[in-house]
Structure formats: C-alpha cells, structure tokens
Design an enzyme around this catalytic site. Sequence first.
Site, PDB file in Angstrom:
ATOM      1  CD  GLU A   1      -6.461   3.343   6.582  1.00  0.00           C
ATOM      2  OE1 GLU A   1      -6.647   3.166   7.811  1.00  0.00           O
ATOM      3  OE2 GLU A   1      -5.844   2.520   5.870  1.00  0.00           O
TER       4      GLU A   1
ATOM      5  CD  GLU B   1      -2.886   1.238   2.325  1.00  0.00           C
ATOM      6  OE1 GLU B   1      -2.756   0.443   3.273  1.00  0.00           O
ATOM      7  OE2 GLU B   1      -3.776   2.092   2.271  1.00  0.00           O
TER       8      GLU B   1
ATOM      9  CG  HIS C   1      -6.203   0.696  12.467  1.00  0.00           C
ATOM     10  ND1 HIS C   1      -6.970   1.828  12.387  1.00  0.00           N
ATOM     11  CD2 HIS C   1      -5.619   0.557  11.251  1.00  0.00           C
ATOM     12  CE1 HIS C   1      -6.852   2.355  11.183  1.00  0.00           C
ATOM     13  NE2 HIS C   1      -6.027   1.602  10.465  1.00  0.00           N
ATOM     14  CD  GLU C   2      -2.976  -1.947  10.582  1.00  0.00           C
ATOM     15  OE1 GLU C   2      -3.470  -2.157   9.459  1.00  0.00           O
ATOM     16  OE2 GLU C   2      -2.606  -0.810  10.953  1.00  0.00           O
TER      17      GLU C   2
ATOM     18  N   GLY D   1       2.885   2.469  10.948  1.00  0.00           N
ATOM     19  CA  GLY D   1       2.656   1.620  12.114  1.00  0.00           C
ATOM     20  C   GLY D   1       2.498   0.154  11.754  1.00  0.00           C
ATOM     21  CB  ALA D   2       0.609  -2.238  11.589  1.00  0.00           C
TER      22      ALA D   2
HETATM   23  N1  TRP Z   1      -3.171   0.864   5.731  1.00  0.00           N
HETATM   24  C1  TRP Z   1      -2.204   1.077   6.775  1.00  0.00           C
HETATM   25  C2  TRP Z   1      -2.968   1.321   8.045  1.00  0.00           C
HETATM   26  O1  TRP Z   1      -3.966   1.927   8.064  1.00  0.00           O
HETATM   27  C3  TRP Z   1      -1.337   2.259   6.493  1.00  0.00           C
HETATM   28  C4  TRP Z   1       0.017   1.955   5.951  1.00  0.00           C
HETATM   29  C5  TRP Z   1       0.910   1.123   6.459  1.00  0.00           C
HETATM   30  C6  TRP Z   1       0.651   2.554   4.854  1.00  0.00           C
HETATM   31  N2  TRP Z   1       2.069   1.179   5.751  1.00  0.00           N
HETATM   32  C7  TRP Z   1       1.926   2.029   4.753  1.00  0.00           C
HETATM   33  C8  TRP Z   1       0.265   3.488   3.936  1.00  0.00           C
HETATM   34  C9  TRP Z   1       2.824   2.440   3.780  1.00  0.00           C
HETATM   35  C10 TRP Z   1       1.147   3.890   2.958  1.00  0.00           C
HETATM   36  C11 TRP Z   1       2.424   3.371   2.874  1.00  0.00           C
HETATM   37  O2  TRP Z   1      -2.628   0.908   9.083  1.00  0.00           O
HETATM   38 ZN    ZN Z   2      -5.682   1.678   8.495  1.00  0.00          ZN
END
Ligand code: TRP
Ligand code: ZN
Length: 893
Positions: free
Chosen positions: A326, A127, A303-304, A267-268
């Site tokens: 999100e 992502e 969240h994840e 974060g994740a």
């Molecule tokens: N979708 C992830 C979240 O909401 C966000 C995310 C994690 C992300 N790593 C990324 C977005 C790197 C862009 C690039 O937790």
């Molecule tokens: Zn998210």
Amino acid sequence: MKDAQPKTIYLKDYKAPDFLIDQTDLHFTLEASATVVESRLQMRRNPDSASTDAPLVLHGQEMRLLEVAVDGTTLTEDGYALSSEQLTIHKVGDRFELMTRVEIDPQANTSLEGLYKSRTMYCTQCEAEGFRKITYYLDRPDVLSEFTTTIVADKQEFPVLLSNGNPVRCGDMEDGKHFAVWHDPFRKPAYLFALVAGTLECVEDQFTTCSGRDVTLRIFVEAKDLDKCDHAMCSLKKSMRWDEEVYGREYDLDIFMIVAVDDFNMGAMENKGLNIFNTSAVLANPKTTTDAGFQRVEAIVAHEYFHNWSGNRVTCRDWFQLSLKEGFTVFRDAEFSADMNSRTVKRVEDVSLLRTLQFAEDAGPMSHPVRPPSFIEISNFYTLTVYEKGAEIVRMIHTLIGAEAFRRGSDLYFERHDGSAATIEDFVTAMEEASGTSLDQFTRWYRQAGTPEIAVADEYDQNSGEYRLTLSQSCPSTPEASSEEKLPFHIPVAMGLLGDAGNLALKLKGETPDAETEDNTHRVLELTEVSQTFVFENLPEKPTPVLFRGFSAPVRLQFDYSRQQLVAIMSRDSDGFSRWDASQKLAVAVIGDVQGAYIEKGEGDHPVDALLVEAFRAVLNDESLDPAMVALMLQLPTEAYLTEIAETAHVEAIHFARKHVRRYLAEQLREEWRAAYDRCLQEGEFSVTAAAIAERSLKNTALGYLSLLSEKQSIDLARQQFAQATNMTDEMAALAVLVNADQEGADSVRDEALKDFYTRWQHEALVVNQWFVVQAGCHLPGGLERVQQLMQHEAFTLKNPNKVRSLIGAFCNGNAINFHRPDGAGYEFLADQILTLNGLNPSVASRLLTPLTKWRKYDPQRQGLMKSALQRILKEPELSKDVFEVVSKSLKE
Ligand code: TRP
Ligand code: ZN
C-alpha cells in the site's frame, strides 16, 4: 462479544504455513440465500514448515459445511473438527486433494466481505480475510495458488459471469442456467480472488503493451452508468503507459476488467485481472462529477492498476507487511497524478491530508507504526498511517538515494520477488543493494510510531558570513514505546536559504563545491543524530531557512518564523510547496490572534493582522501564479487542521476565528475577489485539464469569499452560478455556498436550491450522496437535527457505506461546531449509529468511530461526554472485533 476475548495476533509469531495449495478449483452455484461452493484443493506439506505431521487447519466462517473429502473419500464426523472459525482435519498425508462443499448466504451478507449481493449483482471482497467466508481455505497471503473458477447462475438474471484471469469456456445448461469457466495462470493468494455475476453492460477498449501484446480493457457497469466510464478508461490507459515508462512494468494478462458496484466498504480492490470498484471511485462525467471526483477516479484507477505489480505479482508475506504494497502503491499513484496534473497542487493536497488526519491518527490512541507489531482485526489497519505515511517513507527513500538508484532498486525488487510473498525488509534490501546506501537506521520509520518533531535554532555571524543551523529531533510517546525509548530517525531535510532578493547559494563549511550541481540553492541535508549543526558559509545576510521543501519528511517543524519571514517565503521561495506552507502558517498565526481574543472577550469585531490581507492581495494580483496555487494559498486552513495543531482544541474559538478572518478577507479584498472570479469565468468546451480545473478552483474560492459579504445581494452571484452551471463542480460549489449562507432571506433560497437539486438529481446516487455531504457540513445551528431528519429521507440507508460516509461521516468529521455541541448529543447520536452498524457492517462501524477516539483533544467536559459514548458502545454484548479493538484501545489511559 462473539468470542469471549478477541485474540491479538503478533508479527513475532509469524510461521511459514504447514501446507501449500498448488491448485485451487472452485465451483459456484449462485443462489441468493443458498449458494453452494465446491472447492478442490491440490495440497501438499510445505517443505519450509517447522512441522512434518501438523494437522490441516483451514480458515472458514459463517458457512454451512455440506461435505468434506480427502482424495475422494468423504470424511465422517470423527475425521475432522469444526469451530466457528476453523475446520481441522486430523490426519492427512504429504500430498492430497481436499474437497469441501459448503453453503453460504450472500443475500444475508451485509458485512460486504466475502460473497455478497450489491443491488442486483453478486460480487466479492476478499481482502483482507474475506475469502474464508466463501470456502474453507488457507486464507493467508503467503499461500499462493493457481485458480480455476466455474460459475453457474441463472442466465436471464445474471448474463455476465466474471472471475480472475482468462475466460476458458462458457455455455448453457438446463433450467435456464448457464456457466462460465475462468482460469488465472498467475499464482495468487486468496485475497486477490474475485467473482462477479449480474446484468452488466460494458465499455471496451484496447491497449497495446510495450512489447506489442494487445490487451482487452473492459469496464462493467449497470446500463444507466454507461455514460460515466470514459474518464476511468482513459485513466486506465494512461496508467498502463506510465507504469511501462516510469517503472518498466508491463501488463501480463490478455484482459483487464473493472466492475463498478454500489455497495463497497472502501474505494476499490485490485483483484487479479478483475478490479472491483466502488461506483464513487470509477464513474465520472462532467454533469455529475466534480473536479475533485475526476481526480479521485484517475488516482484510484491508477492505484489499483499499479497493484498488479506492487501487490499482486509481488505480494505480502503477512498482513503486518501491508504497507509493502500500500505505501509503495500510494507513492506510485501520487507520482502518476503529479505527472498527469500539477505536481505542486498534488503535493499540497496530499500533505494537507497527511498533516490533518494522519498526524492526528499518529498522536491518538490508535497510533501504530507503519508496520504494526500486532492487531486484533486487520481491517482496522487499513489506515492513513499504513497508506499515506507508508508512501512518505517510500518517497524519503526516493529522495535519499535518488531517482535512478530508486528505479534500479524497484527493478531488482520486482525481479527477485516476482511470484512470491515478500516483506518490507525485502523491499528495503533491494533499495540498499541498488544504491549502495545503508538504510539500516532508516528502517526505524517502519517500526516507530509517532510524528517526529524537529526543533530549529539558527545563528548568523555577520563578520564571518557563517550561518549555523541546528536541527534537533524528538518523537512523542505512542502506545508501543515512550518518547525516551525511541531512537533517532534518518530524516532527509530538503532545504534552501532565502535572502532579501531570493534564494542564496548554499555552501556547507568544509565542503568543496561540486561543479556539476546546477542548482546550488537547493539541497538535501541528512539528519541522523538527535541534534546536528550544519554550518553554511559565504552568506551576505542573515537568511531565512526554508526547511522540508516539498515536505521531504513527515515531521512537525517547530521554528518560530516571524510573520515577515513567512510573507517572504510565500512570495519568493523557489519551492511552490513551501510558498503554500508559509501561507498556511501565516494564516494559522493570524487566526490564532482572533482565537485568543475570542477566548478572552467572546464574539466581537476583533482585529485581523493587516499583513495577511496584504499578503493575500499580492497573491491574488499575481497573474503569473498558477490559479490553482492561488486558490490553495488563499483557502484558510480547515477547522480540522486547526484542531489537530492545537494542544486542546477550543471548538467555538476555532470556528469563530476562522469565519471571522474569512469575512474580513472577503471585505478587504472584495474588488480583487470579484476580478479573480470574472477572470476565471470559462467559455467554451468543458475540460478536466489541470489548467481548466485550476481556473474553476480559483473562481469558486473567490465565490466562497464574495458570498460571505454581509449585504443581502452577496449571495446573488452564487444563485446565478447555481442556476446556470453546466458542470457539477460549479453547481456544487454554488450549492455549498447557498447552504451555508446566513444573510437575510437566505433560508428560503437554501431550501429552494436543495429541493431543486434533489428533484433534478434524484436518480443519480452519487450526486445524491454529494447532496447529503453539503447538508451534513452546514455549520448553521441545528446541524444534528438536520442530519437526523435526512436519515429518514427516501434516499438514505445505513446498508450502503457511501450513504453512511456522506451523511454521518461527513457530519461527524467535517462539522465540528455541530457535532461537538456542548451537550454531547452529537456523540450519543454517533454511538447509536455505530451500535446499529456493528451488527450490519463491522468494518464501516469501526471506521466511523474515528471522531470519538480523538477525545483527548477537547476540554474536560467534552472529554467526559465522548468517553461515556465510547463506554456505552463497549457495553454492547455482541461487539464485533473491529469495533471492540478501536473502542477498547481508545479508552486506554
Ligand atoms: N487493497 C485495497 C486498495 O488498496 C483496499 C481495500 C479495498 C480493502 N477493499 C477493502 C481493504 C476491504 C480491506 C477491506 O485499494
Ligand atoms: Zn491499495
């Protein structure tokens, strides 16, 4: 710049894809500098596409194309065209198999997007648009495909091979290699793809879903971190249960995996069945992790996990819809945390963040609607606005239609869009249908940027007992629209009226009282016009309005409360959030007095309003209050918040005034602080229950004040706590006090504590990061030099985003007095770091820029220096899209 002028992408240009990918078969042969990826895509023309003969255009970057074949026939060079970002195949049929073979270099990938190496393991981050660095593909979220992944790697070095879905088979090969095949039965966009290979250990557990299916849960970490997985596992199980109970959402695969990696941009990440986490967002144990760290892990795990439905089963049509997943998921995780811990404390923390950082973002050059109309680089739009303001919008829908209709709307949304890519309209429509309420005007929250301002006028008529409350709204200009162009928002105003003895009954004129309402002292008004008057009747006295209880809308409230009124709300309102909010407003006013005196007369023993001291004393002595709330009410607003609410921030005045008021409160309340400290000393087993965390929070708040007393011995308590602490919360709180102490003899105490701490914790990267954070935040003179020196420390590297954030980020965002030194050296330092990071990791570089983009907040001298640092960055010839977009937008007048 890489491309002459980076292109802007517009939401209004959205078109359905020309092709679909039914099946995606990936084969990875992992080698540090020459990984080969073979991909077989079963493709067909999209019946919904506007074109029936469009060429096939695939995304792809930073790869070496080895072969491309259509239906088994290798193409010669005249059959396709290759550019730095695309592979175009001129002629394809309606249905075909596309095979590509590419070579990529994970070892050299420092951007941490696509396939890269983190320490000894391979991992991916796709992502938003990282998949295109792995293979040629339709890398857009509205192309959903069924993935099968084969991984081949050296067995000794990479015994664990993971991807999405279920394991199909694995086995040994020649040359010491082995392989594993994974199959994910759920169609998904490429951004949810993940692959991990490494020497990993795992903690395993089980979860039985509401329909009785057994799910295997595994958290993979390096062996040294096996002792830090329990909290995440426990949080995961709680999240799974909560999503069943509150949203009726059951987990869908037989296995759910989390992998912890050290080098990670955020974060994740919610990859299907295989979440990848920053170690800082998953590892926790009492010895190494503070209470804030524990709560962060719980929230991010949730969240994840929640993304499995809000994001994965129902995904986004395009990246403009990012807040669809999100905003909704942040709302879901916030409610989860509120249910697991203290609801009011969670709300106060979230609102503080929103008001300090999101409001600043929304008032600055990067301000954008929750659904942005355009972007250059989508990575720049993973913002507080999309996440946190997006969550506030979902919360407002919840407030307006009520919990039951909201749940029906959520069920309808998931049912209707399961397995597909949806838009924000789809979400809102489901909520409208389920509630029978029009949210038409409400959707302006998604399209209009800026923080609305609510002006209040009130009037009480003793004779009639009528109280007229007039609310007016306006919204400042933002890059996409001027203030005049903006249309009024639909704003839920949760409120009450406070009288001398407590909350008063609310009866709107002309309304027949609803016998069924239990609580007639609380209601939600709906402000939809530019200006609206609400008339309340039967009021025996002039009330104090308590507006936006629970922060029912992300707005700035402008009402001139008297200090007595604030004290009244602080001590008597039924809403905990509003009590905290009033304490902050009172503190802001009192600190403001001292700022004024400083600007006029310089440093000195300026008077501090005794009302604040007495209000604080009352809170401290009120043992019926949750100690966590006491702590929150007694922590003065941060310098960052004081800066945000100022028209022009006076760096030195804010710093001086806040410290001055803190010192004064320390002295005036010294007995009370000491009593609170002693009351909260804990004996017995460490625990991270809300109650235990609350006690530590109050104790350490008290410690902070007590250590400000001028006499030499006042830091002894912190020294003692530092030496005897049995958990990281207490240890770190004491260290922070010692690091900032300026009493006689404090220098040697500080140096010794820092040295001792590092010696003990040097093998725990996450603890060392905290050690960087405290030092970066030290407000004593010489901050920049200390940070520059720490950059030479053996534990520091610019290649690890956590280290960058802990040292450079913490300094530039959390140490105003040193970062904003008048000679501009702080700005030049940050510009230097950004220029280096621009080549290494554009997304981290771009995020690090934020403090420089806020130049409009400062005096003309500083504005000039900040802008010249930005201009120097803009001159760099090889600027990434990420950095280019933020710097160029923030320099626009
Ligand atoms: N979708 C992830 C979240 O909401 C966000 C995310 C994690 C992300 N790593 C990324 C977005 C790197 C862009 C690039 O937790
Ligand atoms: Zn998210």
